[in-house]
Every structure is written in C-alpha cells, then in structure tokens.
Scaffold this motif. Sequence first.
Motif, PDB file in Angstrom:
ATOM      1  N   MET A  87     -16.998   1.072 -28.639  1.00  0.00           N
ATOM      2  CA  MET A  87     -16.488   2.260 -29.335  1.00  0.00           C
ATOM      3  C   MET A  87     -17.029   2.356 -30.766  1.00  0.00           C
ATOM      4  SD  MET A  87     -12.520   3.045 -30.092  1.00  0.00           S
ATOM      5  CE  MET A  87     -11.961   1.394 -30.159  1.00  0.00           C
ATOM      6  N   ALA A 254     -11.842  -7.770 -33.473  1.00  0.00           N
ATOM      7  CA  ALA A 254     -11.545  -6.905 -34.627  1.00  0.00           C
ATOM      8  C   ALA A 254     -10.218  -7.254 -35.281  1.00  0.00           C
ATOM      9  CB  ALA A 254     -11.553  -5.442 -34.199  1.00  0.00           C
ATOM     10  N   ARG A 306     -24.128   2.669 -40.959  1.00  0.00           N
ATOM     11  CA  ARG A 306     -24.450   3.866 -40.195  1.00  0.00           C
ATOM     12  C   ARG A 306     -25.974   3.993 -40.174  1.00  0.00           C
ATOM     13  NH1 ARG A 306     -19.684   2.983 -39.721  1.00  0.00           N
ATOM     14  NH2 ARG A 306     -17.998   4.504 -39.905  1.00  0.00           N
ATOM     15  N   THR A 356     -10.140  -0.445 -47.392  1.00  0.00           N
ATOM     16  CA  THR A 356     -10.237  -1.695 -46.624  1.00  0.00           C
ATOM     17  C   THR A 356     -10.349  -1.442 -45.127  1.00  0.00           C
ATOM     18  OG1 THR A 356      -9.121  -2.880 -48.354  1.00  0.00           O
ATOM     19  CG2 THR A 356      -8.922  -3.820 -46.154  1.00  0.00           C
ATOM     20  N   PRO A 362     -14.143   8.966 -38.508  1.00  0.00           N
ATOM     21  CA  PRO A 362     -13.602   8.833 -37.151  1.00  0.00           C
ATOM     22  C   PRO A 362     -13.352   7.391 -36.723  1.00  0.00           C
ATOM     23  CG  PRO A 362     -15.916   9.545 -37.107  1.00  0.00           C
ATOM     24  CD  PRO A 362     -15.471   9.606 -38.536  1.00  0.00           C
ATOM     25  N   HIS A 363     -13.991   6.440 -37.377  1.00  0.00           N
ATOM     26  CA  HIS A 363     -13.839   5.038 -36.958  1.00  0.00           C
ATOM     27  C   HIS A 363     -12.797   4.272 -37.772  1.00  0.00           C
ATOM     28  CE1 HIS A 363     -17.225   5.056 -34.127  1.00  0.00           C
ATOM     29  NE2 HIS A 363     -17.718   5.957 -34.960  1.00  0.00           N
ATOM     30  N   LEU A 366      -8.581   1.152 -36.101  1.00  0.00           N
ATOM     31  CA  LEU A 366      -7.563   1.472 -35.100  1.00  0.00           C
ATOM     32  C   LEU A 366      -6.315   0.612 -35.290  1.00  0.00           C
ATOM     33  CD1 LEU A 366      -7.172   3.051 -32.361  1.00  0.00           C
ATOM     34  CD2 LEU A 366      -7.932   0.971 -31.236  1.00  0.00           C
ATOM     35  N   GLY A 367      -6.502  -0.605 -35.767  1.00  0.00           N
ATOM     36  CA  GLY A 367      -5.387  -1.553 -35.855  1.00  0.00           C
ATOM     37  C   GLY A 367      -4.715  -1.581 -37.211  1.00  0.00           C
ATOM     38  N   LEU A 370      -0.899  -2.068 -37.398  1.00  0.00           N
ATOM     39  CA  LEU A 370      -0.523  -3.409 -36.948  1.00  0.00           C
ATOM     40  C   LEU A 370      -0.826  -4.441 -38.036  1.00  0.00           C
ATOM     41  CD1 LEU A 370       0.375  -5.393 -34.734  1.00  0.00           C
ATOM     42  CD2 LEU A 370      -1.989  -5.435 -33.923  1.00  0.00           C
ATOM     43  N   ILE A 375       0.997  -8.306 -42.140  1.00  0.00           N
ATOM     44  CA  ILE A 375       0.885  -8.856 -43.497  1.00  0.00           C
ATOM     45  C   ILE A 375       2.238  -8.717 -44.216  1.00  0.00           C
ATOM     46  CG2 ILE A 375      -0.309  -8.609 -45.720  1.00  0.00           C
ATOM     47  CD1 ILE A 375      -2.713  -7.473 -44.011  1.00  0.00           C
TER      48      ILE A 375
HETATM   49  C1  HEM Z   1      -6.720  -6.547 -42.382  1.00  0.00           C
HETATM   50  C2  HEM Z   1      -7.155  -6.420 -41.148  1.00  0.00           C
HETATM   51  C3  HEM Z   1      -8.234  -5.464 -40.728  1.00  0.00           C
HETATM   52  C4  HEM Z   1      -9.275  -4.945 -41.454  1.00  0.00           C
HETATM   53  C5  HEM Z   1      -9.648  -5.230 -42.904  1.00  0.00           C
HETATM   54  C6  HEM Z   1     -10.014  -4.065 -40.567  1.00  0.00           C
HETATM   55  C7  HEM Z   1     -11.120  -3.307 -40.959  1.00  0.00           C
HETATM   56  C8  HEM Z   1     -11.766  -2.382 -40.156  1.00  0.00           C
HETATM   57  C9  HEM Z   1     -12.839  -1.545 -40.590  1.00  0.00           C
HETATM   58  C10 HEM Z   1     -13.441  -1.531 -41.995  1.00  0.00           C
HETATM   59  C11 HEM Z   1     -13.219  -0.773 -39.536  1.00  0.00           C
HETATM   60  C12 HEM Z   1     -14.337   0.263 -39.502  1.00  0.00           C
HETATM   61  C13 HEM Z   1     -13.948   1.525 -40.247  1.00  0.00           C
HETATM   62  C14 HEM Z   1     -15.036   2.559 -40.303  1.00  0.00           C
HETATM   63  O1  HEM Z   1     -16.188   2.282 -39.943  1.00  0.00           O
HETATM   64  O2  HEM Z   1     -14.729   3.708 -40.723  1.00  0.00           O
HETATM   65  C15 HEM Z   1     -12.383  -1.159 -38.412  1.00  0.00           C
HETATM   66  C16 HEM Z   1     -12.472  -0.636 -37.139  1.00  0.00           C
HETATM   67  C17 HEM Z   1     -11.720  -1.083 -36.085  1.00  0.00           C
HETATM   68  N1  HEM Z   1     -10.662  -1.974 -36.131  1.00  0.00           N
HETATM   69 FE1  HEM Z   1      -9.954  -2.948 -37.737  1.00  0.00          FE
HETATM   70  N2  HEM Z   1      -9.425  -4.089 -39.336  1.00  0.00           N
HETATM   71  C18 HEM Z   1      -8.326  -4.922 -39.387  1.00  0.00           C
HETATM   72  C19 HEM Z   1      -7.440  -5.196 -38.366  1.00  0.00           C
HETATM   73  C20 HEM Z   1      -7.547  -4.724 -37.079  1.00  0.00           C
HETATM   74  C21 HEM Z   1      -6.622  -5.010 -36.015  1.00  0.00           C
HETATM   75  C22 HEM Z   1      -5.341  -5.834 -36.134  1.00  0.00           C
HETATM   76  C23 HEM Z   1      -7.114  -4.400 -34.904  1.00  0.00           C
HETATM   77  C24 HEM Z   1      -6.472  -4.410 -33.560  1.00  0.00           C
HETATM   78  C25 HEM Z   1      -6.893  -4.977 -32.519  1.00  0.00           C
HETATM   79  C26 HEM Z   1      -8.339  -3.701 -35.279  1.00  0.00           C
HETATM   80  C27 HEM Z   1      -9.129  -2.949 -34.447  1.00  0.00           C
HETATM   81  C28 HEM Z   1     -10.197  -2.153 -34.851  1.00  0.00           C
HETATM   82  C29 HEM Z   1     -10.977  -1.339 -33.928  1.00  0.00           C
HETATM   83  C30 HEM Z   1     -10.793  -1.249 -32.424  1.00  0.00           C
HETATM   84  C31 HEM Z   1     -11.931  -0.654 -34.715  1.00  0.00           C
HETATM   85  C32 HEM Z   1     -12.989   0.333 -34.227  1.00  0.00           C
HETATM   86  C33 HEM Z   1     -12.442   1.749 -34.365  1.00  0.00           C
HETATM   87  C34 HEM Z   1     -13.403   2.824 -33.932  1.00  0.00           C
HETATM   88  O3  HEM Z   1     -14.606   2.563 -33.766  1.00  0.00           O
HETATM   89  O4  HEM Z   1     -12.953   3.975 -33.781  1.00  0.00           O
HETATM   90  N3  HEM Z   1      -8.564  -3.923 -36.604  1.00  0.00           N
HETATM   91  N4  HEM Z   1     -11.490  -2.126 -38.830  1.00  0.00           N
END
Ligand code: HEM
Length: 416
Positions: A87, A254, A306, A356, A362-363, A366-367, A370, A375
């Motif tokens: 994704m 992630a 990107r 952060t 769009p990306h 997702l989490g 949570l 935290i």
């Molecule tokens: C402090 C903890 C976390 C940080 C700093 C973080 C950071 C990020 C960042 C920077 C992105 C990309 C944003 C973008 O490109 O616009 C992202 C995407 C994503 N994160 Fe997190 N994340 C965290 C926790 C989590 C958790 C707990 C999950 C759950 C399983 C998760 C699942 C995802 C997924 C699935 C994406 C891809 C979303 C997409 O492509 O639409 N993340 N995260």
Amino acid sequence: MTTATEMRLDNLDLFEAGPPWAAFDELREHDPVHWDREDAPNHGFWSITRYHDIVNVLRDATTFSSEVGAANLEELDSEQLDVRKSMLETDGERHRALRKMMQGEFTPKAVAGYETFLRGLTASTLDAALPQGEFDFVKEVSADFPIRVLARMLGVPDQDTGQLIEWGNRMVGNTDPEHADVLLGSEESEEYRLLPFRSPAALEVFEYGRNLRDQRLGKDGVDLVSKLVNAVPIDGRALDDRDFRNYFLLLVVAGNETTRHAISHTMNALIDHPETIALLQERPDLIPWAVEEFLRWGSPVYHFRRTATKDVQMHGKEIKAGDKVVVWFASGNRDSAVFNDPYTFDVQRTPNEHMTFGRGGPHLCLGNALARLEIQIMFETLLPRISRVERVGEVERLRSNFVNGIKRFPVRVTPA
Ligand code: HEM
C-alpha cells in the motif's frame, strides 16, 4: 563544517550520534531543495527539509508519486517494484481501496476498544521491568509492548512476539551491521533484491503470514489477518498472493519499530527534563496532549520518498521527472517557521501540528491513533510509579537514515 550544498544525507555516519539537527537547520536555511549526489549506482536525490514544502509534496501525490519508485532511497527496477509493492508504494484508487480494508480497525474509536487491554499490558510490562532497578529500557519496556498489541490485533500467540521483534530488527536495521543479515547496498544483498528491505527475514515473515492465511481463509475471524484474507477491497480486486504478503509484512513492520522508538525517545527526553516529569506527575491530565510533543521530539521516522512524475520547479531548483524526492519529517519537526523555539521540549506546546506521521497526504500513518494511545497509556502508567529515573550508560543508536532508532538504553529507576 560541510556547507549546505555539499551535504550528504545518504551518509549514515551523520546519523550515528542521533539526528543531524545542525545539518537539517543548515539545509532549511540555505538549501531547502537540496541535491544529494549519492554514490553510483544510485543517481542522487532531492532533500526537502522545510515543513511547508514537505506538506506540499505529500499532498500532491500526482506530481510526487509513491508508486513509480520505492518508498526509500533504494533504486528499484520495474520487476523489483512490482513484487515488493505494498500500500505504501501504491497511488490513487488502488491505494484508497487497500487502505480502506484496514481503516476501520485503526480509527480512534476502534482503537479505544483496546484501552483496557493496553492498560493491563502496560502494567504487566512495568511490573516485570521496574523491580529490576537497573535495566535496558528498550529490551524491558519499549520493544515488547507495541508488538504485543499488534500480536493481539493480528490474532497471533504471545509467544511469537520475540520472533516478530527479531524480524522487524533485521528488516528495518538493514543498514546497521548489528541487525542486518546482509547490508543494504552490499553485493551479497543482490541475491535478495526482490524482497522488501532486501532482507532474507522477509521470507520468514511471508511464510509466517502464509500459514496464518491458510488457517483463516473462509472463516469468520475478526482479527486483521482474517479481514485481509476474507474481505474484498472496494475496487473489487481481491488481494493476490503478493498483495497479501506485502500487506501483512507492512503491518508487522510499520507499527513495531516506530512506536518502540517513540517510547524510548520520550523516556530519554524526560530524563533530561525532570521538571516535565514532575509536571506530568502532578497533572496527568496533560499527558494525552503531551504525547504530541513526545512525537514531535522523537521523530522516529526520518524520511520517506516520493518520485517526481513530471518536471517541476521548487525554490528555483529544477526537479526532473523520475527524480527521487525525499521528505525529511524530522527536519520539518524542527522548522522554526512553524514551531516556536523548536529545540525546546514543551509538552504544553499549542498548537503542535507535527509531521511525525506525515501530514496531509494520502499515506498519513494508518496506525497514528493506535500509536498515540499506546504512548499515552505507557506514560500514564509509568510516571506515577517512579520517583527518579536516570541514564546509567550510553544510548546506542541504530545506524540508519530511515528510522531514528534506539537499540539500547540503560536506565536506573527508583520507584515512587
Ligand atoms: C510512533 C509510531 C509511528 C510512526 C512515527 C509512524 C510513521 C509513519 C509515517 C511517517 C508514515 C508515512 C506517511 C506518509 O508518507 O505520508 C506511516 C505510514 C504507515 N503507518 Fe505508521 N507510524 C507509527 C506507528 C504505526 C502503527 C502502530 C501502525 C499500525 C500497524 C502503522 C501503520 C502504518 C501503515 C500501514 C502506513 C502506510 C499507510 C499508507 O500507505 O496509506 N504505523 N507511518
């Protein structure tokens, strides 16, 4: 000191002692759209370091695509891109459809359903850690907790969490000799070029995911794996093997490392700010909002990438179609155009529109709801239990310009 135009953010040495804040400051000030030339066979990349420029890139997914290149600095050919795509490396309709499959599971409301479980888990993690007095905060507190939550959501047994942590370390640590099976960019890694992170650990994660899929296909489970294998995305295209395994791997990776590092960075910052510990002990009602500053301060994800789909100008620089465009969230989080005194740790900072989790695109993580709740509950549970906490050794950092990670962090805690 290296001038802004000579700066190389692909140089991992720069990240060894922690985030290269001075380099980011220099770039924001003097070269906000900076060409980093990289060594061959890579072709170089643009570094975007100002907050508002980063938001503009994230929002314009047509010009700055997630799909035509990798999400990181690695340069992939079309075969690699195709098999490794999740994704995170998908644009438009298909991205929306894939994201929608899981979105309902991660809304603040859905996540609030885990609160009792999270409080119990945090308490038992701390019950085991704190009586030790002196311990590695990463090993005993921050590493275990996020993955246990995820294990519960994925519906996998608690005893597998150690394995999940190890896989995450090996994949995300692909530039750190301590964690990587084969270092990214090494000749050996060619053999694994079709795997996410070029890491053989991905094969084990795929195998593990496949077993779960086989057990849950056609059944009515409510865990994330059951949803992934039994639901059809809104565009009507069911997940094929590749979609499933890459989605599963993304979920495992992630939410694991990132939240762990956010918790470690927060503890580290609080040790340097005992007055903030005292404030939050006296006013625990401030903690939910303080989490925003914890996240801004820690910035566990340095960058995502990107790829430009057309020629475009930014601050007088000519970005060409096909160029890698890297957004440095950590730098945006210290941009004084947005944050007053960005290097002051102020848990009552308002507003606090940190990036952060990305911002506006769009990306967007997702989490995020949570992670925020995890935290919050960690520090709501931890702070009343301690009267003093100090570092008793070196904070060891992950060698990476992708994840701002702490590997080991020895602390001594005096109970309240
Ligand atoms: C402090 C903890 C976390 C940080 C700093 C973080 C950071 C990020 C960042 C920077 C992105 C990309 C944003 C973008 O490109 O616009 C992202 C995407 C994503 N994160 Fe997190 N994340 C965290 C926790 C989590 C958790 C707990 C999950 C759950 C399983 C998760 C699942 C995802 C997924 C699935 C994406 C891809 C979303 C997409 O492509 O639409 N993340 N995260």
